[in-house]
Design an enzyme around this catalytic site. Structure first.
Site, PDB file in Angstrom:
ATOM      1  N   GLN A  97       0.887  -1.065  -0.082  1.00  0.00           N
ATOM      2  CA  GLN A  97       0.023  -0.192   0.129  1.00  0.00           C
ATOM      3  C   GLN A  97       0.915   1.262  -0.070  1.00  0.00           C
ATOM      4  O   GLN A  97       2.097   1.303   0.092  1.00  0.00           O
ATOM      5  CB  GLN A  97      -0.923  -0.180   1.297  1.00  0.00           C
ATOM      6  CG  GLN A  97       0.038   0.019   2.627  1.00  0.00           C
ATOM      7  CD  GLN A  97      -1.011  -0.195   3.715  1.00  0.00           C
ATOM      8  OE1 GLN A  97      -1.187   0.754   4.546  1.00  0.00           O
ATOM      9  NE2 GLN A  97      -1.688  -1.741   3.790  1.00  0.00           N
ATOM     10  N   HIS A  99       0.417   5.872   1.009  1.00  0.00           N
ATOM     11  CA  HIS A  99      -0.524   6.675   1.391  1.00  0.00           C
ATOM     12  C   HIS A  99      -0.054   8.182   0.784  1.00  0.00           C
ATOM     13  O   HIS A  99       1.173   8.376   0.452  1.00  0.00           O
ATOM     14  CB  HIS A  99      -0.230   7.373   2.929  1.00  0.00           C
ATOM     15  CG  HIS A  99      -0.487   5.851   3.857  1.00  0.00           C
ATOM     16  ND1 HIS A  99      -1.504   5.018   3.794  1.00  0.00           N
ATOM     17  CD2 HIS A  99       0.524   5.029   4.832  1.00  0.00           C
ATOM     18  CE1 HIS A  99      -1.160   3.979   4.659  1.00  0.00           C
ATOM     19  NE2 HIS A  99      -0.257   4.000   5.146  1.00  0.00           N
ATOM     20  N   GLU A 116       4.001   8.153   8.412  1.00  0.00           N
ATOM     21  CA  GLU A 116       4.201   7.429   9.824  1.00  0.00           C
ATOM     22  C   GLU A 116       5.702   6.854  10.092  1.00  0.00           C
ATOM     23  O   GLU A 116       6.645   6.916   9.407  1.00  0.00           O
ATOM     24  CB  GLU A 116       3.102   6.207   9.469  1.00  0.00           C
ATOM     25  CG  GLU A 116       3.571   5.245   8.552  1.00  0.00           C
ATOM     26  CD  GLU A 116       2.405   4.351   8.165  1.00  0.00           C
ATOM     27  OE1 GLU A 116       2.251   3.289   8.999  1.00  0.00           O
ATOM     28  OE2 GLU A 116       1.889   4.444   6.922  1.00  0.00           O
ATOM     29  N   HIS A 174       4.824   0.360   0.817  1.00  0.00           N
ATOM     30  CA  HIS A 174       5.166  -0.256   2.088  1.00  0.00           C
ATOM     31  C   HIS A 174       4.157  -1.471   2.239  1.00  0.00           C
ATOM     32  O   HIS A 174       3.035  -1.648   1.932  1.00  0.00           O
ATOM     33  CB  HIS A 174       5.504   0.398   3.097  1.00  0.00           C
ATOM     34  CG  HIS A 174       4.270   1.215   3.677  1.00  0.00           C
ATOM     35  ND1 HIS A 174       3.782   2.297   3.200  1.00  0.00           N
ATOM     36  CD2 HIS A 174       3.170   0.692   4.666  1.00  0.00           C
ATOM     37  CE1 HIS A 174       2.629   2.659   3.528  1.00  0.00           C
ATOM     38  NE2 HIS A 174       2.301   1.757   4.678  1.00  0.00           N
ATOM     39  N   ARG A 194      -4.566   0.734  -1.652  1.00  0.00           N
ATOM     40  CA  ARG A 194      -3.793  -0.626  -1.679  1.00  0.00           C
ATOM     41  C   ARG A 194      -3.533  -1.014  -3.282  1.00  0.00           C
ATOM     42  O   ARG A 194      -4.249  -0.671  -4.037  1.00  0.00           O
ATOM     43  CB  ARG A 194      -4.943  -1.694  -1.366  1.00  0.00           C
ATOM     44  CG  ARG A 194      -5.302  -1.630   0.318  1.00  0.00           C
ATOM     45  CD  ARG A 194      -5.972  -3.040   0.579  1.00  0.00           C
ATOM     46  NE  ARG A 194      -6.776  -2.870   1.742  1.00  0.00           N
ATOM     47  CZ  ARG A 194      -7.921  -2.074   1.838  1.00  0.00           C
ATOM     48  NH1 ARG A 194      -8.760  -2.263   0.720  1.00  0.00           N
ATOM     49  NH2 ARG A 194      -8.697  -2.208   2.933  1.00  0.00           N
TER      50      ARG A 194
END
Length: 320
Positions: A97, A99, A116, A174, A194
């Protein structure tokens, strides 16, 4: 009130395990706990305050009642709680996936982007993650490989171990591999694109949605350079040790190891979050003292005060 114990929002997901179930009795009716959102103001999973005058209210409601100054001067101008902190138990591997960043997410999704960082708490032998690509590729090649099933040939698959710190800026393709338990600190966002989910079937008999076009648009397709060492050296402090895990534009993560008693300091710049990773003891601030154990999440509003930490504890400290 300067010390809040926070109850997590628990998530059952197809890839989750059972390692977190002993920490959270509310999970008795769940098949697994994939994620425990231990500090969250996000609409998809609110944390709830356990103690004091705000007991039973969500973290978001509590902050609104206290006023935005409780988040600190670094949060000035923000309209929502800026971070989401999780424990993640990956019995099976997560989807591959990516972001988006703030600009893309706010324009097209009415959401924050998502940068993150992971702190690996436990990992089975030979446990791996996907961290970007093993060479430079184009977006066209990325899309072609998703469609023809050869994406794994260009993914950068890296072994991880307990104590690794993995920083994932938005745009990094990742996946968490199987057999990994970790703590995650991220921007407050639940936006995931995804690209591959191993053709798994969920409990409703359906494959989970893919978001190929959006993923290709936001992904960084340059070769990834992996360095999973903490940002700072482990240093002795009175009564324990301290390690800077990661300092970014969105958050600062530190590991505090308490061997007897030590002090940290709350500031007016940021709220302080403590997640108990190991052990038991107590946290005190502003004349209040609270017993803590593994899995507990403590929220301290921005203030100028000492924080007393006692017992034998490993704590993930997070601030803006």
């Amino acid at each position: 009130m300067k010390l809040f114990s926070v109850k997590p929002s628990l998530k059952e997901i197809i890839w989750g395990g059972k390692k977190l179930m002993e920490l959270y009795p509310d999970s008795v009716s769940m098949a697994n706990i994939a994620e425990a959102w231990v500090l969250s103001g996000h609409k998809d999973g609110h944390s709830v305050v356990r103690n004091g005058e705000y007991a039973g209210r969500t973290l978001e409601e509590t902050i609104k009642s206290m006023g935005p100054e409780c988040l600190g001067t670094k949060a000035e101008g923000l309209t929502e709680f800026p971070l989401l902190i999780k424990l993640i138990d990956a019995k099976d591997k997560l989807s591959v996936q990516v972001h988006p960043d703030n600009a893309y997410a706010r324009e097209f999704e009415n959401s924050n982007g998502k940068t993150e960082a992971w702190f690996v708490l436990d990992a089975e032998e030979d446990a791996c993650i996907v961290y970007g690509f093993n060479r430079d590729i184009t977006k066209e090649e990325f899309k072609d490989r998703i469609k023809n099933g050869s994406l794994s040939e260009v993914l950068n698959t890296v072994k991880v171990k307990r104590g690794d710190v993995i920083y994932l800026p938005s745009g990094t393709v990742h996946a968490i591999g199987s057999g990994i338990l970790l703590a995650e600190v991220q921007q407050s966002s639940n936006l995931t694109y995804r690209v591959y989910d191993y053709d798994r079937i969920d409990k409703n008999g359906c494959k989970r949605e893919l978001h190929i076009d959006k993923a290709v648009e936001v992904a960084n397709t340059a070769k990834a350079e992996a360095n999973f060492e903490p940002e700072g050296e482990r240093s002795e402090i009175c009564g324990g040790c301290k390690t800077l895990l990661k300092k970014s534009e969105y958050f600062t993560m530190e590991l505090i190891e308490v061997e007897s008693r030590t002090e940290e300091y709350a500031t007016e710049e940021s709220f302080t979050s403590f997640l108990v990773l190991e052990g038991s003891g107590a946290v005190g601030c502003g004349g209040e003292v609270m017993p803590v154990k593994r899995g507990d999440s403590i929220f301290i509003p921005a203030c100028k005060d000492k924080i007393a930490l006692a017992g034998r504890l490993k704590l993930l400290k997070t601030t803006l």
